[in-house]
Design an enzyme around this catalytic site. Structure first.
Site, PDB file in Angstrom:
ATOM      1  N   ILE A  13       5.426   3.403  10.936  1.00  0.00           N
ATOM      2  CA  ILE A  13       5.169   4.435  11.950  1.00  0.00           C
ATOM      3  C   ILE A  13       4.702   3.778  13.239  1.00  0.00           C
ATOM      4  CG2 ILE A  13       3.706   6.422  12.518  1.00  0.00           C
ATOM      5  CD1 ILE A  13       3.708   7.045   9.455  1.00  0.00           C
ATOM      6  N   TYR A 190      -6.015   6.970  -3.161  1.00  0.00           N
ATOM      7  CA  TYR A 190      -5.468   6.914  -1.789  1.00  0.00           C
ATOM      8  C   TYR A 190      -5.855   8.182  -1.025  1.00  0.00           C
ATOM      9  CZ  TYR A 190      -1.955   7.469   1.910  1.00  0.00           C
ATOM     10  OH  TYR A 190      -1.333   7.700   3.113  1.00  0.00           O
TER      11      TYR A 190
HETATM   12  N1  NAD Z   1       4.737   6.759   5.622  1.00  0.00           N
HETATM   13  C1  NAD Z   1       4.294   7.920   5.143  1.00  0.00           C
HETATM   14  O1  NAD Z   1       5.019   8.662   4.467  1.00  0.00           O
HETATM   15  C2  NAD Z   1       2.890   8.378   5.427  1.00  0.00           C
HETATM   16  C3  NAD Z   1       2.508   9.666   5.005  1.00  0.00           C
HETATM   17  C4  NAD Z   1       1.210  10.094   5.231  1.00  0.00           C
HETATM   18  C5  NAD Z   1       0.321   9.272   5.914  1.00  0.00           C
HETATM   19  N2  NAD Z   1       0.710   8.026   6.316  1.00  0.00           N
HETATM   20  C6  NAD Z   1      -0.289   7.178   6.992  1.00  0.00           C
HETATM   21  O2  NAD Z   1       0.281   6.635   8.176  1.00  0.00           O
HETATM   22  C7  NAD Z   1      -0.274   5.347   8.415  1.00  0.00           C
HETATM   23  C8  NAD Z   1       0.841   4.347   8.666  1.00  0.00           C
HETATM   24  O3  NAD Z   1       1.689   4.335   7.515  1.00  0.00           O
HETATM   25  P1  NAD Z   1       3.054   3.513   7.493  1.00  0.00           P
HETATM   26  O4  NAD Z   1       3.970   4.284   6.639  1.00  0.00           O
HETATM   27  O5  NAD Z   1       3.452   3.123   8.847  1.00  0.00           O
HETATM   28  O6  NAD Z   1       2.578   2.264   6.633  1.00  0.00           O
HETATM   29  P2  NAD Z   1       2.946   0.714   6.810  1.00  0.00           P
HETATM   30  O7  NAD Z   1       2.438   0.072   5.565  1.00  0.00           O
HETATM   31  O8  NAD Z   1       4.345   0.505   7.212  1.00  0.00           O
HETATM   32  O9  NAD Z   1       2.022   0.285   8.035  1.00  0.00           O
HETATM   33  C9  NAD Z   1       0.654   0.001   7.889  1.00  0.00           C
HETATM   34  C10 NAD Z   1       0.359  -1.202   8.764  1.00  0.00           C
HETATM   35  O10 NAD Z   1      -1.035  -1.488   8.605  1.00  0.00           O
HETATM   36  C11 NAD Z   1      -1.176  -2.887   8.479  1.00  0.00           C
HETATM   37  N3  NAD Z   1      -2.388  -3.151   7.724  1.00  0.00           N
HETATM   38  C12 NAD Z   1      -2.602  -2.973   6.387  1.00  0.00           C
HETATM   39  N4  NAD Z   1      -3.834  -3.374   6.062  1.00  0.00           N
HETATM   40  C13 NAD Z   1      -4.414  -3.801   7.205  1.00  0.00           C
HETATM   41  C14 NAD Z   1      -5.679  -4.347   7.521  1.00  0.00           C
HETATM   42  N5  NAD Z   1      -6.595  -4.567   6.561  1.00  0.00           N
HETATM   43  N6  NAD Z   1      -5.955  -4.684   8.787  1.00  0.00           N
HETATM   44  C15 NAD Z   1      -5.027  -4.514   9.774  1.00  0.00           C
HETATM   45  N7  NAD Z   1      -3.805  -4.017   9.542  1.00  0.00           N
HETATM   46  C16 NAD Z   1      -3.500  -3.660   8.272  1.00  0.00           C
HETATM   47  C17 NAD Z   1       0.053  -3.360   7.738  1.00  0.00           C
HETATM   48  O11 NAD Z   1       0.318  -4.751   7.969  1.00  0.00           O
HETATM   49  C18 NAD Z   1       1.124  -2.456   8.332  1.00  0.00           C
HETATM   50  O12 NAD Z   1       1.750  -3.071   9.439  1.00  0.00           O
HETATM   51  C19 NAD Z   1      -1.162   5.024   7.233  1.00  0.00           C
HETATM   52  O13 NAD Z   1      -2.490   5.295   7.601  1.00  0.00           O
HETATM   53  C20 NAD Z   1      -0.720   5.988   6.164  1.00  0.00           C
HETATM   54  O14 NAD Z   1      -1.780   6.323   5.283  1.00  0.00           O
HETATM   55  C21 NAD Z   1       1.974   7.559   6.093  1.00  0.00           C
END
Ligand code: NAD
Length: 379
Positions: A13, A190
């Site tokens: 995202i 989670y």
């Molecule tokens: N993708 C979905 O369907 C979805 C649905 C609901 C909520 N979300 C929320 O949206 C947000 C982004 O999700 P996404 O799908 O892009 O996930 P993603 O895993 O692609 O991106 C998360 C990013 O956070 C970074 N990250 C992880 N741990 C870290 C840390 N300790 N310090 C710094 N960076 C760190 C990762 O390297 C990654 O680039 C999250 O908070 C997730 O809970 C996503």
């Protein structure tokens, strides 16, 4: 020009949002540790970072020095960094709590104690998982009361009683669009950590007079979703199996449903939450409001690859999964003045075009499922 910090900005995202904000003239800084589970073991800073003149801080959300540096002169924080696997969270509890809950606490602690108060708005990517099952009604009862059933127990799932039942007459319930005011019943670690993030941010921002917005995202899919991570992202996981001509194993009876929203609509919802003159200062669901069964989305995805669906409904289940959920998006339309634009067929086509331009990853689904079985979290 407004300076925006996106934590987790290199992720699925975050990368879409960064590109969207840069195209609208925002100055973007990213804090991301390039987690190997998402980006692979030899992850490098993505090339688009230089192309867009984004400032990239490779660092961890739980490390005070990294977060302090990243917050320098920032006006708006969009907090995306998180561990995101529902199943994995049930046995890596400390890691999920550290990164998601404690990471948010570190972020807020540093903002609270900064000498220069530059941050004016904080947005959080929360999740529909906080609702657990969300809202239902009973078509059998005369009184169509809104019900938010408890999450299904291991025993109920083992008996293949997939659908939540009416608390009055015991019949199967019909899902309703879930509203932001419906009951919160996290069914996974989670989800519990996402709810903790919501509370930390809303209590902190209200006490400090900082604007905030909590966007509860439904199932996000689209170009750029990690193809390496077997713990989350059903369409990414399935895409690898389709490319390898493997079957698509579907849990329960395949009729469980999700509200799939394309990542560009999610990025645009965040943009709307930044650009509204008055900060939203509330929780807003971000979804399409449409229900699609997992069996149906697996079929549509395979067809978009030009292949014949090879689906196996396994009758297996994961503890912590919900049966149905879809968003009531009235507030998204009213508060953020945004209506999702990408329909599922169009979104799947863009996703498949992108997947086909990527290296073919290893299929790690069995590995992830075996981990769950070993912990008695899958039956
Ligand atoms: N993708 C979905 O369907 C979805 C649905 C609901 C909520 N979300 C929320 O949206 C947000 C982004 O999700 P996404 O799908 O892009 O996930 P993603 O895993 O692609 O991106 C998360 C990013 O956070 C970074 N990250 C992880 N741990 C870290 C840390 N300790 N310090 C710094 N960076 C760190 C990762 O390297 C990654 O680039 C999250 O908070 C997730 O809970 C996503």
């Amino acid at each position: 020009m407004q300076h925006v910090l996106i934590t987790g900005g290199a992720g699925f995202i975050g990368s879409h949002l960064t590109k969207e904000l840069c195209s609208k003239g925002y100055s973007v800084r990213i804090l991301d540790n390039l987690s190997p589970q998402i980006h692979g073991d030899s992850a490098q800073i993505p090339e688009w970072v230089d192309d867009l003149s984004v400032e990239f801080h490779r660092g961890c959300i739980t490390n005070r020095a990294d977060v302090k540096n990243a917050l320098e002169d920032i006006d708006i924080v969009i907090h995306l960094a998180a561990e995101t696997g529902t199943g994995q969270s049930m046995y890596e509890i400390q890691k999920y709590n550290d990164v998601n809950s404690q990471g948010t606490a570190v972020l807020l602690d540093i903002i609270a104690n900064k000498e220069t108060k530059s941050v004016k708005r904080i947005l959080l990517a929360s999740s529909r998982s906080v609702y657990g099952e969300g809202a239902y009604t009973c078509s059998n009862c005369a009184d169509k009361t809104r019900q938010c059933p408890d999450s299904r127990t291991a025993q109920v799932l083992a008996e293949e009683k997939w659908d939540p039942l009416c608390s009055i007459c015991g019949s199967s319930l019909t899902p309703l669009p879930t509203k932001e005011t419906d009951s919160i019943k996290p069914a996974s670690i989670y989800a519990a950590t996402k709810f903790a993030q919501e509370h930390l941010i809303s209590v902190f921002c209200e006490s400090q007079g900082i604007g905030f917005g909590i966007l509860r995202l439904q199932n996000v899919y689209g170009e750029g979703q990690s193809l390496n991570n077997p713990y989350t992202g059903i369409l990414s996981i399935f895409s690898t199996r389709i490319r390898r001509d493997l079957n698509l194993p579907i849990f329960e009876d395949g009729n469980e449903t999700r509200d799939f929203i394309h990542v560009s609509d999610v990025a645009n919802s965040f943009l709307a939450a930044i650009t509204t003159h008055n900060s939203p200062n509330c929780i807003v669901n971000v979804g399409t409001g449409q229900l699609t069964t997992v069996k149906e989305v697996a079929t549509k995805l395979t067809t978009a690859f030009g292949k014949t669906p090879n689906i196996t409904v396994t009758g297996e289940y994961r503890i912590g999964d919900i049966r149905h959920n879809r968003a009531d998006i009235t507030l998204l339309k009213d508060k953020l003045n945004y209506t999702p634009k990408v329909d599922l067929e169009k979104g799947l086509k863009s996703f498949v075009d992108w997947v086909q331009s990527q290296d073919l990853p290893e299929d790690l689904l069995d590995k992830a499922n075996n981990e769950l079985k070993a912990k008695n979290l899958m039956g």
